[in-house]
Design a protein around this motif. Structure first.
Motif, PDB file in Angstrom:
ATOM      1  N   ASP A 181       0.867  -1.182   0.000  1.00 18.28           N
ATOM      2  CA  ASP A 181       0.000   0.000   0.000  1.00 18.28           C
ATOM      3  C   ASP A 181       0.902   1.229   0.000  1.00 18.28           C
ATOM      4  O   ASP A 181       1.704   1.420   0.921  1.00 18.28           O
ATOM      5  CB  ASP A 181      -0.889  -0.010   1.244  1.00 18.28           C
ATOM      6  N   VAL A 182       0.784   2.065  -1.017  1.00 14.09           N
ATOM      7  CA  VAL A 182       1.697   3.212  -1.179  1.00 14.09           C
ATOM      8  C   VAL A 182       1.697   4.099   0.064  1.00 14.09           C
ATOM      9  O   VAL A 182       2.747   4.494   0.570  1.00 14.09           O
ATOM     10  CB  VAL A 182       1.333   4.010  -2.436  1.00 14.09           C
ATOM     11  N   ASN A 183       0.532   4.491   0.561  1.00 13.61           N
ATOM     12  CA  ASN A 183       0.387   5.121   1.885  1.00 13.61           C
ATOM     13  C   ASN A 183       1.470   6.160   2.177  1.00 13.61           C
ATOM     14  O   ASN A 183       2.166   6.085   3.195  1.00 13.61           O
ATOM     15  CB  ASN A 183       0.407   4.022   2.957  1.00 13.61           C
ATOM     16  N   ASP A 184       1.613   7.141   1.316  1.00 12.52           N
ATOM     17  CA  ASP A 184       2.634   8.184   1.499  1.00 12.52           C
ATOM     18  C   ASP A 184       2.348   9.009   2.745  1.00 12.52           C
ATOM     19  O   ASP A 184       1.231   9.479   2.937  1.00 12.52           O
ATOM     20  CB  ASP A 184       2.659   9.099   0.268  1.00 12.52           C
ATOM     21  N   ARG A 185       3.358   9.180   3.582  1.00 15.81           N
ATOM     22  CA  ARG A 185       3.259  10.041   4.765  1.00 15.81           C
ATOM     23  C   ARG A 185       4.222  11.200   4.559  1.00 15.81           C
ATOM     24  O   ARG A 185       5.431  11.068   4.709  1.00 15.81           O
ATOM     25  CB  ARG A 185       3.618   9.271   6.042  1.00 15.81           C
ATOM     26  N   ARG A 186       3.683  12.362   4.229  1.00 18.49           N
ATOM     27  CA  ARG A 186       4.491  13.512   3.842  1.00 18.49           C
ATOM     28  C   ARG A 186       5.553  13.912   4.863  1.00 18.49           C
ATOM     29  O   ARG A 186       6.682  14.258   4.490  1.00 18.49           O
ATOM     30  CB  ARG A 186       3.579  14.706   3.585  1.00 18.49           C
ATOM     31  N   PRO A 187       5.241  13.925   6.193  1.00 21.57           N
ATOM     32  CA  PRO A 187       6.261  14.419   7.124  1.00 21.57           C
ATOM     33  C   PRO A 187       7.495  13.534   7.245  1.00 21.57           C
ATOM     34  O   PRO A 187       8.521  13.975   7.776  1.00 21.57           O
ATOM     35  CB  PRO A 187       5.518  14.468   8.463  1.00 21.57           C
ATOM     36  N   LEU A 188       7.426  12.292   6.759  1.00 19.11           N
ATOM     37  CA  LEU A 188       8.494  11.341   7.039  1.00 19.11           C
ATOM     38  C   LEU A 188       9.710  11.471   6.128  1.00 19.11           C
ATOM     39  O   LEU A 188      10.809  11.091   6.524  1.00 19.11           O
ATOM     40  CB  LEU A 188       7.948   9.901   6.949  1.00 19.11           C
ATOM     41  N   TRP A 189       9.523  11.990   4.896  1.00 20.23           N
ATOM     42  CA  TRP A 189      10.657  12.078   3.981  1.00 20.23           C
ATOM     43  C   TRP A 189      10.385  13.099   2.901  1.00 20.23           C
ATOM     44  O   TRP A 189       9.284  13.616   2.771  1.00 20.23           O
ATOM     45  CB  TRP A 189      11.011  10.719   3.408  1.00 20.23           C
ATOM     46  N   SER A 190      11.420  13.397   2.117  1.00 17.77           N
ATOM     47  CA  SER A 190      11.276  14.397   1.068  1.00 17.77           C
ATOM     48  C   SER A 190      10.413  13.865  -0.061  1.00 17.77           C
ATOM     49  O   SER A 190      10.297  12.651  -0.265  1.00 17.77           O
ATOM     50  CB  SER A 190      12.651  14.781   0.514  1.00 17.77           C
ATOM     51  N   MET A 191       9.822  14.776  -0.832  1.00 17.37           N
ATOM     52  CA  MET A 191       8.991  14.374  -1.959  1.00 17.37           C
ATOM     53  C   MET A 191       9.800  13.589  -2.984  1.00 17.37           C
ATOM     54  O   MET A 191       9.337  12.568  -3.518  1.00 17.37           O
ATOM     55  CB  MET A 191       8.368  15.609  -2.615  1.00 17.37           C
ATOM     56  N   ALA A 192      11.014  14.038  -3.261  1.00 14.70           N
ATOM     57  CA  ALA A 192      11.838  13.358  -4.271  1.00 14.70           C
ATOM     58  C   ALA A 192      12.170  11.934  -3.828  1.00 14.70           C
ATOM     59  O   ALA A 192      12.088  10.985  -4.624  1.00 14.70           O
ATOM     60  CB  ALA A 192      13.113  14.157  -4.516  1.00 14.70           C
ATOM     61  N   ASP A 193      12.534  11.773  -2.562  1.00 18.96           N
ATOM     62  CA  ASP A 193      12.876  10.453  -2.039  1.00 18.96           C
ATOM     63  C   ASP A 193      11.650   9.548  -2.043  1.00 18.96           C
ATOM     64  O   ASP A 193      11.712   8.369  -2.436  1.00 18.96           O
ATOM     65  CB  ASP A 193      13.429  10.593  -0.620  1.00 18.96           C
ATOM     66  N   ALA A 194      10.516  10.102  -1.618  1.00 14.37           N
ATOM     67  CA  ALA A 194       9.283   9.318  -1.593  1.00 14.37           C
ATOM     68  C   ALA A 194       8.874   8.886  -2.994  1.00 14.37           C
ATOM     69  O   ALA A 194       8.538   7.719  -3.226  1.00 14.37           O
ATOM     70  CB  ALA A 194       8.163  10.133  -0.947  1.00 14.37           C
ATOM     71  N   VAL A 227      -3.217   2.208  -4.058  1.00 14.61           N
ATOM     72  CA  VAL A 227      -2.800   3.610  -4.056  1.00 14.61           C
ATOM     73  C   VAL A 227      -4.034   4.487  -4.213  1.00 14.61           C
ATOM     74  O   VAL A 227      -4.966   4.156  -4.956  1.00 14.61           O
ATOM     75  CB  VAL A 227      -1.775   3.899  -5.183  1.00 14.61           C
ATOM     76  N   GLY A 228      -4.061   5.598  -3.483  1.00 15.51           N
ATOM     77  CA  GLY A 228      -5.120   6.577  -3.654  1.00 15.51           C
ATOM     78  C   GLY A 228      -4.841   7.431  -4.876  1.00 15.51           C
ATOM     79  O   GLY A 228      -3.695   7.818  -5.129  1.00 15.51           O
ATOM     80  N   ALA A 278       6.399  -0.142  -5.619  1.00 13.97           N
ATOM     81  CA  ALA A 278       5.106  -0.468  -6.220  1.00 13.97           C
ATOM     82  C   ALA A 278       5.288  -1.296  -7.489  1.00 13.97           C
ATOM     83  O   ALA A 278       4.555  -2.265  -7.724  1.00 13.97           O
ATOM     84  CB  ALA A 278       4.323   0.804  -6.512  1.00 13.97           C
ATOM     85  N   ASN A 279       6.250  -0.934  -8.299  1.00 15.27           N
ATOM     86  CA  ASN A 279       6.491  -1.683  -9.532  1.00 15.27           C
ATOM     87  C   ASN A 279       7.013  -3.088  -9.261  1.00 15.27           C
ATOM     88  O   ASN A 279       6.925  -3.960 -10.128  1.00 15.27           O
ATOM     89  CB  ASN A 279       7.468  -0.931 -10.425  1.00 15.27           C
TER      90      ASN A 279
END
Length: 305
Positions: A172-185, A201-202, A193-194
């Motif tokens: 589940d992609v479940n991105d948590r913004r505070p945990l890491w940078s956008m580029a790294d995520a 994924v939402g 995922a691939n």
């Protein structure tokens, strides 16, 4: 051809879920800044999924690390009480993570105190390949690799070990913004995922992280996963199983009390129906039904009967 899990063997759990669970503190009489009373429960995407599958009558295990502290004991005890096998190491040198919820008229805010937590110290091999023998599905989320470099390496190894054991990998992609940078995520979540067999994924989070605005664009961006499920809030969910035509099932109308935990419940419902070898449309409907039950309550997990 529909992606389905091989039958489990022996006494192995049908699913193994790997990730952090935190103690959850929720004020009950006012906002967090002025509350005089609160409840203590637990919060964790992967344990939420394990709970939903155990509640449906299937054997589920949860893998993590907990602090050697009262909150760690409380989490382990509650998950065991819910019928989940707890495969959690106890760490004498790190604490159990804590999450605070701050209820408000416009919705709840959450505050995490998890940096350096016991779970962030998980390393490759936290669950041995031998222990995955006979497991049908191994599930984790994009939260776990964001916790630390060792957790990221652990997830990579987990994918390999699950495949070697004959299990499907669910992510589940479940991105948590505070945990890491956008580029790294963006890069790490796309790679994982691939590499997975089943991906949730939402649509909105995919647009935020990858710039993919529609379900078909997300599928084109993630051609490697065998079965992609794109959730679009109260619109519905679309599943892409290999090269077959996509299957869409609309979401039911629900009076929402709180949305936290609904995505985990959807994944639990979908994976339960996968374990039961049900058709793809039924898997999506089971996911919607499970999410609806959680949307109608103010907790991540439905109460035990």
């Amino acid at each position: 051809m529909t992606t389905s899990a091989a039958p489990s063997t022996g006494t192995a759990p049908a699913i193994v879920c790997v990730g952090e669970t935190m103690a959850l503190i929720t004020p009950t009489d006012a906002a967090l800044s002025s509350a005089g009373a609160a409840t203590i429960s637990l919060a964790g995407a992967e344990s939420n999924v394990a709970d939903g599958i155990a509640a449906a009558g299937h054997h589920a295990a949860w893998v993590s690390r907990l602090g050697d502290d009262p909150l760690g004991s409380r989490i382990a005890s509650e998950l065991s009480r819910r019928g989940i096998q707890v495969w959690a190491e106890r760490d004498e040198n790190a604490q159990t993570g804590v999450m605070f919820k701050d209820p408000g008229a416009e919705g709840s805010s959450v505050f995490y105190y998890r940096r350096g937590s016991a779970a962030s110290r998980m390393t490759p091999g936290v669950v041995s390949a031998d222990r995955l023998t006979g497991v049908r599905i191994v599930h984790t989320t994009g939260i776990t690799p964001a916790l630390s470099p060792t957790c990221r390496a652990m997830v990579d190894r987990l994918f390999d070990d699950a495949r070697a054991a004959g299990a499907l990998v669910s992510f589940d992609v479940n991105d948590r913004r505070p945990l890491w940078s956008m580029a790294d995520a963006a890069a790490t979540l796309a790679r994982l995922a691939n590499a997975a067999d089943i991906v949730f994924v939402g649509r909105d989070e995919a647009e935020r992280v990858w710039g993919t605005a529609t379900a078909s664009e997300i599928r084109a961006f993630l051609p490697g996963c065998a079965l992609l499920v794109v959730k679009d809030g109260d619109v519905g969910a679309t599943a892409y199983d290999r090269d077959a035509d996509p299957v869409f099932v609309p979401a039911p109308t629900v009076e929402v009390v709180e949305p936290v935990g609904a995505g985990d419940a959807f994944a639990a419902g979908f994976l339960t129906a996968t374990i039961e070898d049900r058709p793809l449309a039924e898997r999506l409907q089971t996911g919607h039904d499970a999410a609806a039950r959680v949307l109608a309550i103010a907790a991540d997990m439905p109460p035990l009967e």
